[in-house]
Write a protein that holds these residues in place. Structure first.
Motif, short mmCIF file in Angstrom:
data_model
loop_
_atom_site.label_atom_id
_atom_site.label_comp_id
_atom_site.label_asym_id
_atom_site.label_seq_id
_atom_site.Cartn_x
_atom_site.Cartn_y
_atom_site.Cartn_z
N TRP A 1 25.38 45.21 43.50
CA TRP A 1 25.05 45.64 42.14
C TRP A 1 25.20 44.49 41.15
N ILE A 2 25.92 43.45 41.55
CA ILE A 2 26.22 42.33 40.65
C ILE A 2 25.98 41.05 41.44
N SER A 3 25.41 40.02 40.77
CA SER A 3 25.20 38.75 41.47
C SER A 3 26.50 37.94 41.46
N GLU A 4 26.59 36.99 42.38
CA GLU A 4 27.81 36.20 42.49
C GLU A 4 28.09 35.41 41.20
N GLU A 5 27.01 34.89 40.59
CA GLU A 5 27.19 34.11 39.35
C GLU A 5 27.68 34.99 38.21
N GLU A 6 27.08 36.17 38.09
CA GLU A 6 27.54 37.11 37.05
C GLU A 6 29.01 37.45 37.26
N MET A 7 29.38 37.63 38.52
CA MET A 7 30.77 37.99 38.84
C MET A 7 31.72 36.93 38.31
N LEU A 8 31.35 35.65 38.50
CA LEU A 8 32.22 34.58 38.00
C LEU A 8 32.32 34.61 36.48
N ASP A 9 31.19 34.93 35.82
CA ASP A 9 31.24 35.05 34.36
C ASP A 9 32.18 36.20 33.95
N TYR A 10 32.12 37.30 34.72
CA TYR A 10 32.99 38.43 34.41
C TYR A 10 34.46 38.07 34.59
N VAL A 11 34.74 37.27 35.63
CA VAL A 11 36.13 36.85 35.83
C VAL A 11 36.59 36.05 34.62
N ALA A 12 35.70 35.18 34.12
CA ALA A 12 36.06 34.37 32.94
C ALA A 12 36.31 35.27 31.74
N ILE A 13 35.48 36.30 31.56
CA ILE A 13 35.69 37.22 30.44
C ILE A 13 37.02 37.95 30.60
N ALA A 14 37.26 38.46 31.81
CA ALA A 14 38.51 39.18 32.08
C ALA A 14 39.71 38.29 31.82
N GLN A 15 39.55 37.01 32.14
CA GLN A 15 40.63 36.05 32.00
C GLN A 15 40.87 35.65 30.54
N SER A 16 39.79 35.55 29.76
CA SER A 16 39.98 35.04 28.38
C SER A 16 40.41 36.13 27.41
N ALA A 17 40.19 37.40 27.74
CA ALA A 17 40.63 38.46 26.83
C ALA A 17 42.09 38.78 27.12
N PRO A 18 42.80 39.32 26.12
CA PRO A 18 44.19 39.72 26.39
C PRO A 18 44.22 40.95 27.30
N GLY A 19 45.38 41.22 27.88
CA GLY A 19 45.53 42.42 28.69
C GLY A 19 45.50 42.12 30.17
N PRO A 20 45.85 43.13 30.98
CA PRO A 20 45.90 42.91 32.43
C PRO A 20 44.52 42.57 33.00
N ILE A 21 44.47 41.57 33.88
CA ILE A 21 43.19 41.12 34.43
C ILE A 21 42.52 42.23 35.23
N ALA A 22 43.30 43.02 35.94
CA ALA A 22 42.71 44.10 36.74
C ALA A 22 41.98 45.10 35.85
N VAL A 23 42.59 45.45 34.72
CA VAL A 23 41.95 46.40 33.79
C VAL A 23 40.73 45.75 33.16
N ASN A 24 40.87 44.49 32.72
CA ASN A 24 39.75 43.79 32.11
C ASN A 24 38.57 43.67 33.08
N GLY A 25 38.88 43.34 34.32
CA GLY A 25 37.83 43.23 35.34
C GLY A 25 37.11 44.55 35.54
N ALA A 26 37.88 45.64 35.57
CA ALA A 26 37.27 46.97 35.73
C ALA A 26 36.36 47.28 34.54
N ILE A 27 36.77 46.86 33.34
CA ILE A 27 35.96 47.13 32.15
C ILE A 27 34.62 46.41 32.20
N VAL A 28 34.62 45.10 32.50
CA VAL A 28 33.33 44.37 32.52
C VAL A 28 32.39 44.93 33.58
N ILE A 29 32.96 45.24 34.74
CA ILE A 29 32.10 45.76 35.81
C ILE A 29 31.60 47.16 35.46
N GLY A 30 32.48 47.99 34.90
CA GLY A 30 32.08 49.33 34.48
C GLY A 30 30.97 49.26 33.44
#
Lengths: 187, 189
Positions: free
Chosen positions: B45-74
């Motif tokens: 459902w997601i390309s590998e490059e997009e996934m890396l961008d999502y990791v960066a978003i999850a990482q740069s925002a405050p809050g737990p990375i697991a929750v942030n990662g779930a939010i971008v993918i959701g």
């Protein structure tokens, strides 16, 4: 009122913990131990230990634990919502901006440069777990008794199963736990 | 096959984050690795490059990375309803587990069987992360772009050996990327 206080405290933890769990820990300690005295220092150390032994982000674990201790399940709910809410707002905004502007050439090039750095960060997170599991002192050194062979064999075997057989990652993780337990019981 | 209904997608999203969150011992990057496995490799459902961008978003925002990662993918998969289901999935397991454990903490802490299982799982967890990094790094090396490989190595040294804050590394690489982009465009004029 305790619910409002719990909510506001964990809202702050959620809003200011940049960089994941290890960034959240001092914030939680400052609020929950130093400012409000909801937990003693020993309770807090216990909480960190529980978080390391269980799944889930430490911030969520802390919110659930402190909420439960102070005001039961409703308290846990309020605190957990507080800690997750800033994420929901910030990350949703970033995701919207990303979706809208990701095809701009400049942003595309910026993201291309960012991706290799992200790969490295993920690797670092893996090493932080792997190194203390394999080297007893937590430092890479082959001095007497520092190198633990069993975790190393489990690690190599897991990488092999994941790469060669495309094994399910969760199955691999759970199998490692079971194998280690059996080994401890036999040896 | 492509026309999965929204309800089916939300269901998949919820159970995927629920299942993954229940097994992510060892921090946010483990769930990121598992999410990549599920949504990039398995469901596609997601390309590998997009996934890396999502990791960066999850990482740069405050809050737990697991929750942030779930939010971008959701958000990517189903918009705002996707966020709600993904976050609920990610939060319910630690919520339930911690509620139970806080009641039986002493028993849990001293149980040698639980300790043994947890010790063994660390090897498996790091293997999962290393395997995901392997795929991602191979994708970057294949591009044969010296700058990208240099960024990968330098970011590793800065993060692992010098313990530079990840937000700084993210900002730095973004600046490098923008600078190169502007420079290249001026050259072609």
């Amino acid at each position: 009122m305790i619910y409002v206080q719990l909510f506001l405290v964990f809202l702050q933890v959620g809003a200011f913990s940049f960089g994941g769990g290890y960034a959240a820990m001092p914030l939680i300690c400052a609020q929950v131990v130093d400012q409000y005295g909801w937990l003693s220092e020993k309770d807090f150390a216990d909480l960190v230990t529980i978080s390391q032994m269980t799944p889930g982000p430490i911030a969520i674990n802390a919110a659930t634990f402190v909420g439960n201790q102070l005001a039961g399940i409703p308290g846990a709910l309020v605190a957990t919502i507080g800690v997750a809410l800033p994420s929901c707002i910030f990350v949703t905004l970033l995701a919207m901006l990303y979706t809208k502007y990701k095809d701009l050439p400049v942003l595309k090039d910026a993201l291309t440069a960012l991706r290799p750095a992200v790969v490295s960060m993920i690797l670092v997170a893996g090493l932080i777990i792997l190194i203390p599991a394999i080297f007893r002192s937590g430092e890479v050194s082959f001095a007497d008794g520092n190198f633990a062979i069993r975790p190393f064999v489990l690690f190599v075997g897991s990488v092999f199963a994941l790469r060669k057989w495309k094994a399910d990652p969760i199955l691999v993780m759970v199998s490692c736990g079971v194998i280690e337990l059996i080994a401890q019981l036999i040896l | 096959m492509e026309t999965k209904t929204t309800a089916q997608k939300l269901k998949t999203l919820f159970f995927a984050t629920l299942y993954l969150s229940a097994f992510t011992f060892g921090g946010g990057y483990v769930i990121i690795s598992l999410l990549k496995n599920k949504f990039v490799d398995e469901l596609k459902w997601i390309s590998e490059e997009e996934m890396l961008d999502y990791v960066a978003i999850a990482q740069s925002a405050p809050g737990p990375i697991a929750v942030n990662g779930a939010i971008v993918i959701g958000y990517k998969i189903c918009g705002i309803p996707g966020i709600v289901f993904a976050v609920l999935g990610a939060v319910i397991p630690p919520f339930v587990i911690l509620t139970v454990i806080s009641a039986f903490y002493n028993l849990f802490k001293t149980n040698p069987y639980i300790q043994g299982i947890l010790a063994g799982m660390k090897s498996g967890v790091s293997a999962v992360i290393v395997s995901v990094v392997w795929d991602m790094a191979a994708g970057i090396v294949k591009k044969r772009d010296a700058l990208l490989i240099a960024i990968m190595i330098i970011a590793f040294v800065l993060n692992y050996y010098l313990e530079v804050n990840v937000v700084l590394i993210i900002l730095g690489t973004l600046v490098i990327g923008i600078a190169r982009s502007l420079y290249a465009r001026r050259e072609t004029k």
